[in-house]
Design a protein around this motif. Structure first.
Motif, PDB file in Angstrom:
ATOM      1  N   GLY A 153      22.679  12.281  -7.297  1.00  0.00           N
ATOM      2  CA  GLY A 153      22.653  13.816  -7.334  1.00  0.00           C
ATOM      3  C   GLY A 153      23.826  13.938  -7.639  1.00  0.00           C
ATOM      4  N   MET A 154      24.638  13.807  -8.158  1.00  0.00           N
ATOM      5  CA  MET A 154      25.968  13.359  -8.620  1.00  0.00           C
ATOM      6  C   MET A 154      26.423  14.822  -9.519  1.00  0.00           C
ATOM      7  SD  MET A 154      28.074  10.111  -8.329  1.00  0.00           S
ATOM      8  CE  MET A 154      27.464   9.095  -9.294  1.00  0.00           C
ATOM      9  N   VAL A 155      25.264  14.674 -10.871  1.00  0.00           N
ATOM     10  CA  VAL A 155      25.232  15.600 -12.241  1.00  0.00           C
ATOM     11  C   VAL A 155      24.156  15.975 -12.101  1.00  0.00           C
ATOM     12  CG1 VAL A 155      25.565  15.727 -14.458  1.00  0.00           C
ATOM     13  CG2 VAL A 155      26.489  13.917 -13.685  1.00  0.00           C
ATOM     14  N   PRO A 156      23.744  17.022 -12.138  1.00  0.00           N
ATOM     15  CA  PRO A 156      21.960  18.040 -12.417  1.00  0.00           C
ATOM     16  C   PRO A 156      21.808  18.077 -13.817  1.00  0.00           C
ATOM     17  CG  PRO A 156      24.075  19.591 -12.126  1.00  0.00           C
ATOM     18  CD  PRO A 156      24.662  18.264 -12.241  1.00  0.00           C
ATOM     19  N   GLY A 157      20.452  17.921 -13.877  1.00  0.00           N
ATOM     20  CA  GLY A 157      19.646  17.156 -14.860  1.00  0.00           C
ATOM     21  C   GLY A 157      19.614  18.177 -16.298  1.00  0.00           C
ATOM     22  N   PRO A 158      19.173  18.473 -17.515  1.00  0.00           N
ATOM     23  CA  PRO A 158      19.487  19.145 -18.054  1.00  0.00           C
ATOM     24  C   PRO A 158      18.710  19.849 -18.354  1.00  0.00           C
ATOM     25  CG  PRO A 158      18.335  17.334 -19.038  1.00  0.00           C
ATOM     26  CD  PRO A 158      18.803  16.689 -17.591  1.00  0.00           C
ATOM     27  N   VAL A 159      19.707  21.247 -19.059  1.00  0.00           N
ATOM     28  CA  VAL A 159      18.505  22.319 -18.894  1.00  0.00           C
ATOM     29  C   VAL A 159      17.808  22.284 -20.703  1.00  0.00           C
ATOM     30  CG1 VAL A 159      18.239  24.914 -18.366  1.00  0.00           C
ATOM     31  CG2 VAL A 159      19.617  22.588 -16.771  1.00  0.00           C
ATOM     32  N   TRP A 160      17.223  22.634 -21.607  1.00  0.00           N
ATOM     33  CA  TRP A 160      16.844  22.562 -22.909  1.00  0.00           C
ATOM     34  C   TRP A 160      16.823  23.903 -23.074  1.00  0.00           C
ATOM     35  CZ3 TRP A 160      19.268  19.301 -26.271  1.00  0.00           C
ATOM     36  CH2 TRP A 160      18.349  19.635 -27.441  1.00  0.00           C
ATOM     37  N   LYS A 161      17.328  23.792 -24.136  1.00  0.00           N
ATOM     38  CA  LYS A 161      17.273  26.046 -24.494  1.00  0.00           C
ATOM     39  C   LYS A 161      17.269  25.840 -25.839  1.00  0.00           C
ATOM     40  CE  LYS A 161      19.025  27.991 -20.844  1.00  0.00           C
ATOM     41  NZ  LYS A 161      19.738  29.160 -20.045  1.00  0.00           N
ATOM     42  N   SER A 162      16.915  25.835 -26.508  1.00  0.00           N
ATOM     43  CA  SER A 162      17.583  26.647 -28.027  1.00  0.00           C
ATOM     44  C   SER A 162      18.681  26.280 -28.853  1.00  0.00           C
ATOM     45  CB  SER A 162      16.732  27.940 -29.086  1.00  0.00           C
ATOM     46  OG  SER A 162      18.241  28.685 -28.481  1.00  0.00           O
ATOM     47  N   PRO A 163      19.109  24.978 -29.632  1.00  0.00           N
ATOM     48  CA  PRO A 163      20.360  24.762 -29.614  1.00  0.00           C
ATOM     49  C   PRO A 163      21.129  26.080 -30.352  1.00  0.00           C
ATOM     50  CG  PRO A 163      18.434  23.529 -31.198  1.00  0.00           C
ATOM     51  CD  PRO A 163      17.586  24.779 -30.631  1.00  0.00           C
ATOM     52  N   GLU A 164      20.763  27.114 -30.976  1.00  0.00           N
ATOM     53  CA  GLU A 164      21.397  28.224 -30.689  1.00  0.00           C
ATOM     54  C   GLU A 164      21.865  29.196 -29.605  1.00  0.00           C
ATOM     55  OE1 GLU A 164      18.846  28.071 -32.365  1.00  0.00           O
ATOM     56  OE2 GLU A 164      18.897  28.155 -34.400  1.00  0.00           O
ATOM     57  N   VAL A 165      21.504  28.655 -27.923  1.00  0.00           N
ATOM     58  CA  VAL A 165      22.008  29.413 -27.194  1.00  0.00           C
ATOM     59  C   VAL A 165      23.033  27.845 -26.160  1.00  0.00           C
ATOM     60  CG1 VAL A 165      21.565  29.745 -24.917  1.00  0.00           C
ATOM     61  CG2 VAL A 165      20.041  30.762 -26.395  1.00  0.00           C
ATOM     62  N   LEU A 166      22.591  26.729 -26.507  1.00  0.00           N
ATOM     63  CA  LEU A 166      23.085  25.376 -26.216  1.00  0.00           C
ATOM     64  C   LEU A 166      24.670  25.597 -26.762  1.00  0.00           C
ATOM     65  CD1 LEU A 166      20.227  22.732 -25.816  1.00  0.00           C
ATOM     66  CD2 LEU A 166      21.402  24.159 -24.260  1.00  0.00           C
ATOM     67  N   ALA A 167      24.441  25.868 -28.246  1.00  0.00           N
ATOM     68  CA  ALA A 167      26.092  25.554 -28.910  1.00  0.00           C
ATOM     69  C   ALA A 167      26.859  26.750 -28.256  1.00  0.00           C
ATOM     70  CB  ALA A 167      25.902  25.749 -30.691  1.00  0.00           C
ATOM     71  N   ARG A 168      26.711  27.670 -27.749  1.00  0.00           N
ATOM     72  CA  ARG A 168      27.794  28.575 -26.833  1.00  0.00           C
ATOM     73  C   ARG A 168      28.055  28.392 -25.681  1.00  0.00           C
ATOM     74  NH1 ARG A 168      29.473  29.420 -32.326  1.00  0.00           N
ATOM     75  NH2 ARG A 168      26.988  30.209 -33.357  1.00  0.00           N
ATOM     76  N   THR A 169      28.988  28.993 -25.307  1.00  0.00           N
ATOM     77  CA  THR A 169      29.621  28.676 -24.107  1.00  0.00           C
ATOM     78  C   THR A 169      28.449  30.275 -22.952  1.00  0.00           C
ATOM     79  OG1 THR A 169      30.841  31.212 -24.421  1.00  0.00           O
ATOM     80  CG2 THR A 169      31.708  28.337 -24.603  1.00  0.00           C
ATOM     81  N   GLY A 170      27.993  29.793 -22.371  1.00  0.00           N
ATOM     82  CA  GLY A 170      28.346  30.386 -20.870  1.00  0.00           C
ATOM     83  C   GLY A 170      26.275  30.191 -21.044  1.00  0.00           C
ATOM     84  N   ALA A 171      25.543  28.839 -21.553  1.00  0.00           N
ATOM     85  CA  ALA A 171      24.119  28.784 -22.133  1.00  0.00           C
ATOM     86  C   ALA A 171      23.657  28.182 -20.280  1.00  0.00           C
ATOM     87  CB  ALA A 171      24.553  27.763 -22.901  1.00  0.00           C
TER      88      ALA A 171
END
Length: 321
Positions: A153-171
């Protein structure tokens, strides 16, 4: 036989313990440490005490130009014969921020830049200098599972999006919060496993790629960007959990990492090693489409800094194990 192992993230915690164990167990290994500023020289001197062959290359892993420059210096030393054949790369460095808004000098979200792109650039710049048998080990995390059993419960799980989105802030939702920063972290660790699977397909025979999960390791420097209360808990309270089955101490986790690097732990290419044994990573982590998309995006993002790298010549149709 004398050989070279390049390592990031060896200054403290798991990495420091792993480096010490590697040098004890493999006296023929020349350990090249990648560290920021003058800390690398001090670390090399400390680890090299007693005659161990240790040197360093300076680099800020958040800067892709710095990573590319460090990799080229290592290539040059290998080509000149200053270093013995390259048989290992350990991408152990990792960061976790208190938000998902930190941006590196190249315009990428800082967690993604360090945990994903820096590793990829090192592999790409050094790929044609590896001498088989060789092993690439990238440190991942339990957090990529995204469930209470692995994250407590300490870290939220991953939320996968396109790499172009993940590579930028505010994803991620609420990117200005600690939850946003932790989501960026767990997602980056899922990406590490995707890259390892893709390397297993593309690297030539004899050059293995393995993802290593140390489990929950309190007392490391991972929370150094957190607030004072969280930092105190990680340093002073949670290390007690290493006495329970729910956590691992830095020394033990470092020894496990060294065993993976040295091949003492059996792990075929593409493996996920959970502490001391090869195991299955999360169901979500086996996704050839995502793996291919991440590979292509990482290639684009690092192209400027890997212009001299040659194309992988391995089979690209294999299935990671």
């Amino acid at each position: 036989m004398k050989h070279t192992i390049v390592m990031t993230g060896a200054s403290r915690g798991i990495g420091r313990a792993a480096a010490e164990h590697i040098l004890r167990q493999s006296p023929d290994a020349h350990l090249v440490l990648v560290a920021r500023g003058s800390s690398g020289a001090q670390l090399a001197a400390e680890l090299g005490a007693g005659g161990h062959p240790v040197s360093h290359v300076s680099a800020d892993l958040g800067s892709l130009s710095g990573v590319g420059s460090a990799a080229d210096k290592i290539r040059d030393r290998l080509d000149r014969g200053d270093l013995p054949p390259l048989r290992g790369f350990v991408g152990n460095a990792g960061v976790q921020y208190t938000n998902a808004l930190a941006e590196g000098p190249d315009g990428f979200e800082a967690t993604f830049a360090v945990n994903v792109l820096a590793n990829h650039l090192f592999v790409r710049r050094l790929q044609d200098r590896f001498a088989a048998p060789a092993r690439i080990v990238l440190t991942t995390s339990d957090t990529h599972f995204g469930d209470f059993k692995h994250n407590m419960g300490m870290v939220p799980g991953p939320v996968w999006k396109s790499p172009e989105v993940l590579a930028r802030t505010g994803a991620f939702p609420k990117p200005d919060t600690a939850a946003g920063g932790r989501t960026a972290y767990s997602t980056s660790k899922l990406a590490v496993i995707y890259l390892v699977h893709e390397y297993a397909r593309r690297l030539p025979a004899g050059i293995d790629a393995v993802a290593y999960n140390p489990g929950f390791v309190p007392g490391t420097g991972l929370a150094r960007n957190a607030g004072p209360v969280a930092r105190f808990a990680m340093r002073r309270i949670m290390p007690v959990m290493a006495l329970t089955p729910f956590a691992t101490g830095p020394g033990v986790a470092g020894r496990y990492l060294a065993d993976v690097v040295l091949g003492t732990t059996h792990a075929p290419t593409g493996s996920y090693v959970d502490r001391s044994r090869a195991a299955h990573s999360s169901q979500e982590s086996y996704d050839p489409q995502r793996e291919g998309e991440l590979w292509e995006a990482a290639e684009r993002f690092t192209a400027t800094y890997a212009a001299k790298a040659e194309t992988f010549s391995g089979d690209v149709t294999g299935t990671p194990r």
